[in-house]
Design an enzyme around this catalytic site. Structure first.
Site, PDB file in Angstrom:
ATOM      1  N   GLY A 111      69.733  87.417  34.914  1.00 49.32           N
ATOM      2  CA  GLY A 111      70.816  88.432  35.260  1.00 49.32           C
ATOM      3  C   GLY A 111      71.103  88.832  36.730  1.00 49.32           C
ATOM      4  CB  THR A 112      69.257  89.532  39.459  1.00 48.09           C
ATOM      5  OG1 THR A 112      67.616  89.196  39.238  1.00 48.09           O
ATOM      6  CG2 THR A 112      69.574  90.996  38.661  1.00 48.09           C
ATOM      7  N   GLY A 113      70.014  87.634  41.181  1.00 47.24           N
ATOM      8  CA  GLY A 113      69.460  86.545  42.297  1.00 47.24           C
ATOM      9  C   GLY A 113      69.692  85.212  42.052  1.00 47.24           C
ATOM     10  NE  ARG A 134      61.345  93.964  33.959  1.00 46.28           N
ATOM     11  CZ  ARG A 134      60.684  94.512  35.241  1.00 46.28           C
ATOM     12  NH1 ARG A 134      59.628  95.269  35.270  1.00 46.28           N
ATOM     13  NH2 ARG A 134      61.287  94.157  36.341  1.00 46.28           N
ATOM     14  CE1 TYR A 242      53.462  83.210  46.907  1.00 47.82           C
ATOM     15  CE2 TYR A 242      55.059  83.529  48.687  1.00 47.82           C
ATOM     16  CZ  TYR A 242      54.378  84.012  47.343  1.00 47.82           C
ATOM     17  OH  TYR A 242      55.006  84.973  46.591  1.00 47.82           O
TER      18      TYR A 242
HETATM   19  C1  LIG Z   1      58.432  87.979  55.619  1.00 43.45           C
HETATM   20  C2  LIG Z   1      59.769  88.061  55.052  1.00 43.45           C
HETATM   21  C3  LIG Z   1      59.868  87.922  53.522  1.00 43.45           C
HETATM   22  C4  LIG Z   1      61.072  87.646  53.037  1.00 43.45           C
HETATM   23  C5  LIG Z   1      61.100  86.834  51.913  1.00 43.45           C
HETATM   24  C6  LIG Z   1      60.592  85.352  52.168  1.00 43.45           C
HETATM   25  C7  LIG Z   1      60.498  84.801  50.866  1.00 43.45           C
HETATM   26  C8  LIG Z   1      59.616  83.474  50.843  1.00 43.45           C
HETATM   27  C9  LIG Z   1      58.646  82.992  49.646  1.00 43.45           C
HETATM   28  C10 LIG Z   1      59.154  84.193  48.505  1.00 43.45           C
HETATM   29  C11 LIG Z   1      58.733  84.189  47.401  1.00 43.45           C
HETATM   30  C12 LIG Z   1      59.301  85.125  46.415  1.00 43.45           C
HETATM   31  C13 LIG Z   1      58.721  85.347  45.225  1.00 43.45           C
HETATM   32  C14 LIG Z   1      59.224  86.407  44.329  1.00 43.45           C
HETATM   33  O1  LIG Z   1      58.500  86.465  43.483  1.00 43.45           O
HETATM   34  S1  LIG Z   1      60.782  87.500  44.724  1.00 43.45           S
HETATM   35  C15 LIG Z   1      60.809  88.310  43.373  1.00 43.45           C
HETATM   36  C16 LIG Z   1      60.939  89.725  43.412  1.00 43.45           C
HETATM   37  N1  LIG Z   1      61.366  90.272  42.240  1.00 43.45           N
HETATM   38  C17 LIG Z   1      60.736  91.062  41.532  1.00 43.45           C
HETATM   39  O2  LIG Z   1      59.716  91.401  42.025  1.00 43.45           O
HETATM   40  C18 LIG Z   1      61.477  91.756  40.496  1.00 43.45           C
HETATM   41  C19 LIG Z   1      60.693  92.459  39.617  1.00 43.45           C
HETATM   42  N2  LIG Z   1      59.960  93.348  39.860  1.00 43.45           N
HETATM   43  C20 LIG Z   1      59.433  94.689  39.509  1.00 43.45           C
HETATM   44  O3  LIG Z   1      60.108  94.942  38.529  1.00 43.45           O
HETATM   45  C21 LIG Z   1      58.507  95.572  40.212  1.00 43.45           C
HETATM   46  O4  LIG Z   1      58.618  95.249  41.691  1.00 43.45           O
HETATM   47  C22 LIG Z   1      57.019  95.205  39.824  1.00 43.45           C
HETATM   48  C23 LIG Z   1      56.220  96.211  40.561  1.00 43.45           C
HETATM   49  C24 LIG Z   1      56.591  93.851  40.066  1.00 43.45           C
HETATM   50  C25 LIG Z   1      56.684  95.497  38.333  1.00 43.45           C
HETATM   51  O5  LIG Z   1      57.297  96.761  38.020  1.00 43.45           O
HETATM   52  P1  LIG Z   1      56.756  97.442  36.681  1.00 43.45           P
HETATM   53  O6  LIG Z   1      56.179  96.793  35.667  1.00 43.45           O
HETATM   54  O7  LIG Z   1      57.680  98.736  36.628  1.00 43.45           O
HETATM   55  O8  LIG Z   1      55.323  98.122  37.545  1.00 43.45           O
HETATM   56  P2  LIG Z   1      54.826  99.302  38.059  1.00 43.45           P
HETATM   57  O9  LIG Z   1      54.322 100.524  37.071  1.00 43.45           O
HETATM   58  O10 LIG Z   1      55.951  99.902  39.122  1.00 43.45           O
HETATM   59  O11 LIG Z   1      53.565  98.908  38.877  1.00 43.45           O
HETATM   60  C26 LIG Z   1      52.600  98.186  38.390  1.00 43.45           C
HETATM   61  C27 LIG Z   1      51.330  98.340  39.162  1.00 43.45           C
HETATM   62  O12 LIG Z   1      51.413  97.671  40.480  1.00 43.45           O
HETATM   63  C28 LIG Z   1      51.466  98.740  41.640  1.00 43.45           C
HETATM   64  N3  LIG Z   1      52.227  98.484  42.513  1.00 43.45           N
HETATM   65  C29 LIG Z   1      53.564  98.457  42.480  1.00 43.45           C
HETATM   66  N4  LIG Z   1      54.187  98.361  43.813  1.00 43.45           N
HETATM   67  C30 LIG Z   1      53.028  98.254  44.649  1.00 43.45           C
HETATM   68  C31 LIG Z   1      53.072  98.051  46.154  1.00 43.45           C
HETATM   69  N5  LIG Z   1      54.300  97.773  46.867  1.00 43.45           N
HETATM   70  N6  LIG Z   1      51.892  97.922  46.544  1.00 43.45           N
HETATM   71  C32 LIG Z   1      50.785  98.050  45.821  1.00 43.45           C
HETATM   72  N7  LIG Z   1      50.549  98.099  44.563  1.00 43.45           N
HETATM   73  C33 LIG Z   1      51.816  98.346  43.814  1.00 43.45           C
HETATM   74  C34 LIG Z   1      51.713  99.982  40.744  1.00 43.45           C
HETATM   75  O13 LIG Z   1      50.822 101.004  41.676  1.00 43.45           O
HETATM   76  C35 LIG Z   1      50.893  99.879  39.508  1.00 43.45           C
HETATM   77  O14 LIG Z   1      49.654  99.766  39.567  1.00 43.45           O
HETATM   78  P3  LIG Z   1      48.774 101.118  39.260  1.00 43.45           P
HETATM   79  O15 LIG Z   1      49.096 102.243  40.191  1.00 43.45           O
HETATM   80  O16 LIG Z   1      47.218 100.890  39.310  1.00 43.45           O
HETATM   81  O17 LIG Z   1      49.118 101.471  37.671  1.00 43.45           O
HETATM   82  N1  LIG Z   2      64.161  85.073  46.967  1.00 44.53           N
HETATM   83  C1  LIG Z   2      63.460  84.148  47.420  1.00 44.53           C
HETATM   84  O1  LIG Z   2      63.271  84.235  48.717  1.00 44.53           O
HETATM   85  C2  LIG Z   2      62.523  83.338  46.753  1.00 44.53           C
HETATM   86  C3  LIG Z   2      62.495  83.618  45.221  1.00 44.53           C
HETATM   87  N2  LIG Z   2      61.744  82.599  44.789  1.00 44.53           N
HETATM   88  C4  LIG Z   2      61.522  82.746  43.127  1.00 44.53           C
HETATM   89  O2  LIG Z   2      62.651  82.739  42.541  1.00 44.53           O
HETATM   90  C5  LIG Z   2      62.781  83.423  41.443  1.00 44.53           C
HETATM   91  C6  LIG Z   2      64.168  84.476  41.409  1.00 44.53           C
HETATM   92  O3  LIG Z   2      63.746  85.502  42.357  1.00 44.53           O
HETATM   93  P1  LIG Z   2      64.900  86.259  43.091  1.00 44.53           P
HETATM   94  O4  LIG Z   2      66.206  85.900  42.453  1.00 44.53           O
HETATM   95  O5  LIG Z   2      64.836  86.125  44.556  1.00 44.53           O
HETATM   96  O6  LIG Z   2      64.457  87.761  42.705  1.00 44.53           O
HETATM   97  P2  LIG Z   2      64.959  88.601  41.451  1.00 44.53           P
HETATM   98  O7  LIG Z   2      64.287  90.033  41.517  1.00 44.53           O
HETATM   99  O8  LIG Z   2      66.566  88.695  41.645  1.00 44.53           O
HETATM  100  O9  LIG Z   2      64.652  87.972  40.283  1.00 44.53           O
HETATM  101  C7  LIG Z   2      63.694  88.348  39.431  1.00 44.53           C
HETATM  102  C8  LIG Z   2      63.884  88.354  37.957  1.00 44.53           C
HETATM  103  O10 LIG Z   2      62.926  88.423  36.957  1.00 44.53           O
HETATM  104  C9  LIG Z   2      63.054  89.361  36.000  1.00 44.53           C
HETATM  105  N3  LIG Z   2      62.105  89.920  35.437  1.00 44.53           N
HETATM  106  C10 LIG Z   2      61.173  90.612  36.351  1.00 44.53           C
HETATM  107  N4  LIG Z   2      59.897  91.073  35.446  1.00 44.53           N
HETATM  108  C11 LIG Z   2      60.240  90.514  34.142  1.00 44.53           C
HETATM  109  C12 LIG Z   2      59.721  90.673  32.909  1.00 44.53           C
HETATM  110  N5  LIG Z   2      58.595  91.179  32.818  1.00 44.53           N
HETATM  111  N6  LIG Z   2      60.241  90.057  31.804  1.00 44.53           N
HETATM  112  C13 LIG Z   2      61.577  89.376  32.003  1.00 44.53           C
HETATM  113  N7  LIG Z   2      61.865  89.192  33.332  1.00 44.53           N
HETATM  114  C14 LIG Z   2      61.578  89.882  34.234  1.00 44.53           C
HETATM  115  C15 LIG Z   2      63.953  90.546  36.746  1.00 44.53           C
HETATM  116  O11 LIG Z   2      64.841  90.886  35.764  1.00 44.53           O
HETATM  117  P3  LIG Z   2      64.629  92.513  35.189  1.00 44.53           P
HETATM  118  O12 LIG Z   2      64.377  93.414  36.301  1.00 44.53           O
HETATM  119  O13 LIG Z   2      65.942  92.897  34.307  1.00 44.53           O
HETATM  120  O14 LIG Z   2      63.369  92.120  34.190  1.00 44.53           O
HETATM  121  C16 LIG Z   2      64.807  89.491  37.550  1.00 44.53           C
HETATM  122  O15 LIG Z   2      66.103  89.334  37.077  1.00 44.53           O
HETATM  123  C17 LIG Z   2      61.487  83.998  41.116  1.00 44.53           C
HETATM  124  O16 LIG Z   2      60.891  83.456  40.344  1.00 44.53           O
HETATM  125  C18 LIG Z   2      60.838  84.027  42.595  1.00 44.53           C
HETATM  126  O17 LIG Z   2      59.464  84.083  42.614  1.00 44.53           O
HETATM  127  C19 LIG Z   2      60.702  81.813  45.163  1.00 44.53           C
HETATM  128  C20 LIG Z   2      60.950  81.613  46.671  1.00 44.53           C
HETATM  129  C21 LIG Z   2      61.817  82.383  47.553  1.00 44.53           C
END
Ligand SMILES: CCCCCCCCC/C=C/C=C/C(=O)SCCNC(=O)CCNC(=O)[C@H](O)C(C)(C)COP(=O)(O)OP(=O)(O)OC[C@H]1O[C@@H](n2cnc3c(N)ncnc32)[C@H](O)[C@@H]1OP(=O)(O)O
Ligand SMILES: NC(=O)C1=CN([C@@H]2O[C@H](COP(=O)(O)OP(=O)(O)OC[C@H]3O[C@@H](n4cnc5c(N)ncnc54)[C@H](OP(=O)(O)O)[C@@H]3O)[C@@H](O)[C@H]2O)C=CC1
Length: 378
Positions: A111-113, A134, A242
């Protein structure tokens, strides 16, 4: 103890303190107008704190100070480097039209990104797509937009990949809608930057559950169903650079992504005999809201990150799309167990011991060369 509180640091701490106090104000007050005013105040404070935070890390030149004090400039994107003009991104879809006609694609996080970009590309080339994550509303909007644009159906299915029962239900739904897929893209992920000493067990578990367990649940369940039906398919996992090196401050993500790579390489070896291929893309930094809001929320690190990318710019979602489409297509049937890095050279640039010598000027090189030549015979 030695407290080093410069004026600017003191100002930063005061701003952060103010934003916390104002945040509390916003929660306590119930009157709508007051709440809105507080919310605006909170945002401005947060933006100002972000500016000062960024200035502390990367001091600005004099001419930029006026902009830095204006909150609208706070999270401005960093500029590409001059060499980026040699390497413009080509966002056009690379494969011929119809490359995925009569194919079904399943994309998690579609749905995103990056997931959205890959779904758009698959759909444009003829695939019927199912996107799962989700947030059903987000999926529905994306599905409607892409279907309207390409004329090919995109089905949204709500699914939390951390829950194996939800995954099984989602795949049941998919089988009813489209049948089993020819193309699977495990793209869903969760991440945030955090010093590891601040991670709670649930923080660790949340990321590992989404990234590693989620990918495993989807892949194993789909794999078993495909094997039962004697149907071949291409699986692609999106990891990151990484996954190979490890990285501080994103330790759960690094560990889980490394696990995903081991999973995919292992299954490539084991399940080729069932007509299943497994490949991996490791993207470098690409601006998406999901990634940047969790990995660089202040915008402080983007400039230095671009500075270490030899191509001089961030990647684009469409660059990942084109590679993903190729790897998932019938042009890539000999590709399995492959790990392809797409990062503008960032990984090798960070790895090489001497790569910082890029900063040495021509005159400095002349001096260095002369010094080295003087050692002859010594
Ligand atoms: C240097 C510049 C960088 C720029 C980018 C460079 C990119 C290069 C390489 C990149 C790699 C990218 C990889 C990726 O994966 S990007 C994808 C990112 N997208 C997402 O994360 C989308 C989905 N994310 C989420 O829904 C939330 O962020 C989530 C926290 C991952 C999950 O949400 P949810 O299930 O609702 O969890 P919570 O209940 O909110 O939290 C669960 C426990 O985690 C603790 N927590 C949450 N946030 C933090 C934080 N910021 N710091 C520390 N702990 C955190 C939270 O407290 C909960 O734990 P508990 O309190 O013990 O219960
Ligand atoms: N952007 C970047 O610079 C980089 C991204 N990546 C990788 O690329 C991929 C896409 O990232 P990007 O598009 O940037 O980030 P987004 O946050 O847009 O994408 C993450 C997606 O994962 C879904 N998601 C998260 N948690 C769950 C779950 N529990 N169940 C089902 N779906 C889930 C989110 O949808 P929803 O919230 O609806 O669940 C969202 O659509 C990821 O694997 C990321 O690690 C890797 C390197 C660099």
């Amino acid at each position: 103890m030695n407290f080093d509180l410069s004026h600017e640091k003191l100002f930063t701490y005061l701003l952060i303190l103010c934003s916390i106090i104002i945040s509390f104000g916003g929660v306590v007050r119930t009157h709508k107008t007051t709440y809105r005013a507080c919310a605006v105040g909170r945002l401005n404070m947060a933006a100002a704190a972000a500016v000062v935070f960024r200035r502390n890390l990367f001091p600005l030149k004099l001419g930029q100070k006026a902009c830095a004090l204006h909150s609208s400039c706070a999270l401005r994107d960093a500029d590409p480097l001059p060499q980026a003009s040699f390497f413009p991104p080509n966002d056009a879809t690379m494969l011929p039209p119809g490359s995925f006609s009569d194919k079904v694609a399943f994309v998690t996080g579609g749905g995103t990104g990056l997931g959205r970009a890959m779904t758009q590309g698959l759909s444009q080339l003829g695939a019927t797509c199912v996107i799962a994550s989700r947030k059903l509303e987000v999926l529905q909007k994306t599905a409607e937009e892409i279907t309207a644009q390409t004329g090919n159906k995109v089905f949204p299915v709500a699914c939390d990949v951390r829950d194996p029962a939800a995954v099984a239900q989602c795949l049941d739904q998919m089988e009813k809608l489209t049948g089993l897929p020819d193309v699977v893209i495990n793209n869903a992920a969760g991440n945030f930057v955090s010093p590891s000493e601040k991670l709670s067990p649930n923080g660790w578990k949340t990321i590992v559950d989404i990234v590693l367990n989620g990918t495993a649940f989807v892949t194993l369940e789909l794999g078993k169903r495909l094997i039962r039906q004697d149907k071949g398919a291409s699986f692609l996992a999106i990891t990151t650079i990484y996954a190979e090196s490890g990285s501080g401050f994103v330790v759960p993500s690094a560990s889980a992504k490394a696990g995903v790579e081991a999973l995919y390489k292992s299954l490539a070896a084991e399940w080729g005999r069932y007509g299943l291929r497994f490949n991996i893309i490791q993207p470098g930094p690409i601006r998406t809201k999901g990634a940047f809001s969790r990995l660089d929320p202040t915008g402080a690190f983007e400039k230095s990150m671009i500075g270490r990318i030899p191509v001089g710019r961030l990647g684009t979602p469409n660059e990942i799309k084109n590679l993903a489409l190729y790897m998932s297509s019938h042009y890539a049937t000999w590709m399995s167990g492959a790990v392809v890095r797409l990062d503008g050279g960032e990984y090798v640039s960070m790895a090489g011991e001497f790569n910082d010598l890029r900063k040495v000027s021509k005159q400095q090189w002349d001096l260095i060369e002369a010094m080295i030549r003087q050692t002859k015979g010594s």
